[in-house]
Write an enzyme that holds these catalytic residues in place. Structure first.
Site, mmCIF file in Angstrom:
data_model
loop_
_atom_site.group_PDB
_atom_site.id
_atom_site.type_symbol
_atom_site.label_atom_id
_atom_site.label_comp_id
_atom_site.label_asym_id
_atom_site.label_seq_id
_atom_site.Cartn_x
_atom_site.Cartn_y
_atom_site.Cartn_z
ATOM 1 N N ASP A 132 -5.333 5.849 7.903
ATOM 2 C CA ASP A 132 -3.881 6.018 7.661
ATOM 3 C C ASP A 132 -3.505 7.051 6.601
ATOM 4 O O ASP A 132 -2.584 6.820 5.805
ATOM 5 C CB ASP A 132 -3.267 4.657 7.278
ATOM 6 C CG ASP A 132 -3.434 3.600 8.352
ATOM 7 O OD1 ASP A 132 -3.982 3.925 9.413
ATOM 8 O OD2 ASP A 132 -3.016 2.444 8.131
ATOM 9 N N CYS A 143 -4.743 -1.805 4.541
ATOM 10 C CA CYS A 143 -5.352 -1.423 5.818
ATOM 11 C C CYS A 143 -6.851 -1.149 5.716
ATOM 12 O O CYS A 143 -7.598 -1.395 6.663
ATOM 13 C CB CYS A 143 -4.616 -0.232 6.401
ATOM 14 S SG CYS A 143 -2.956 -0.701 6.932
ATOM 15 N N LYS A 174 -2.681 2.350 15.603
ATOM 16 C CA LYS A 174 -2.805 0.897 15.434
ATOM 17 C C LYS A 174 -1.478 0.279 14.988
ATOM 18 O O LYS A 174 -0.848 0.782 14.057
ATOM 19 C CB LYS A 174 -3.928 0.568 14.443
ATOM 20 C CG LYS A 174 -3.697 1.090 13.032
ATOM 21 C CD LYS A 174 -4.893 0.733 12.160
ATOM 22 C CE LYS A 174 -4.715 1.156 10.727
ATOM 23 N NZ LYS A 174 -3.632 0.516 10.000
#
Ligand code: C5J
Length: 222
Positions: free
Chosen positions: A24, A162, A129
């Site tokens: 990310d 994450c 995701k």
């Protein structure tokens, strides 16, 4: 097998079975006007690690080893966004709202893109995701199985959300996981420190942690 100096003990790197997972590193978490900033966070903490994440990616590329990028994002119709995620808290902009970089955390919007310096190159895998973990509701597990990957090196943000969620998912699926300390960050320094400590506690209950230079030294041709 190459031994990488790591904690809680040396990581037994298998160059024919390892992949890098960069979590990310998106504008939405690193730039003003994005999701991270809408939650009141200091996003400069994320941009600070970009040079080290780039060194890590370059090391894998030079070694000819797989690089996987993830992006936290949702479909434009929000069908993969549970109300519990959208409505939580009191951000200035919610997921799906129009912001200065397009709709917040929506696939294809400018703000959802990976930072230009770290952008995937041809042949690299990009996983979109909808959750914090990269295995939930994505093809990541099947892709790793097809390629015979059994070890994952992790970088990206945020360490305790994450990154840690994905490491725990991977650990439960039998992967050996190594987190590179300089290549991950949190909006909260104490959470980064705590997440790193949790991961390697109790004999590496979630995985290993290592410094970037120690890993790069062990990568072929890096
Ligand atoms: C968060 C992430 N913190 N990539 N996402 O919401 O860690």
């Amino acid at each position: 097998m190459v031994e990488i100096a790591a904690l809680p003990f040396a990581f037994p790197l298998k160059p024919d079975a390892v992949a890098l997972v960069v979590i990310d590193m998106q504008r939405d978490f690193a730039e003003e006007g994005g999701f991270g900033a809408s939650l009141g966070n200091d996003v400069s903490r994320v941009t600070k690690i970009v040079p080290d994440v780039k060194r890590l990616i370059d090391g894998f590329r030079k070694a000819g080893l797989p690089v996987i990028h993830t992006m936290e994002c949702h479909r434009p119709d929000l069908s993969d966004l549970p109300p519990a995620k959208r409505d939580r808290g009191n951000p200035s902009l919610r997921i799906g709202d129009q912001g200065p970089m397009g709709r917040i955390l929506i696939a294809g919007e400018p703000g959802t893109a990976i930072l230009a310096e770290l952008a995937p190159i041809e042949g690299e895998i990009v996983i979109e995701k909808p959750g914090k973990g990269a295995f939930y509701a994505t093809p990541l597990g099947e892709i790793l199985k097809e390629r015979g990957i059994s070890q994952l090196v992790f970088a990206g943000v945020t360490t305790e959300v994450c990154v840690q969620t994905t490491m725990r998912e991977a650990n439960d699926r039998g992967y050996e996981c190594l987190l590179i300390e300089e290549a991950t960050e949190s909006y909260f320094p104490e959470f980064k420190t705590a997440a790193i400590a949790m991961i390697r506690a109790q004999g590496g209950i979630v995985g290993w942690t290592a410094h970037l230079d120690d890993l790069l030294e062990g990568l072929p041709h890096a």
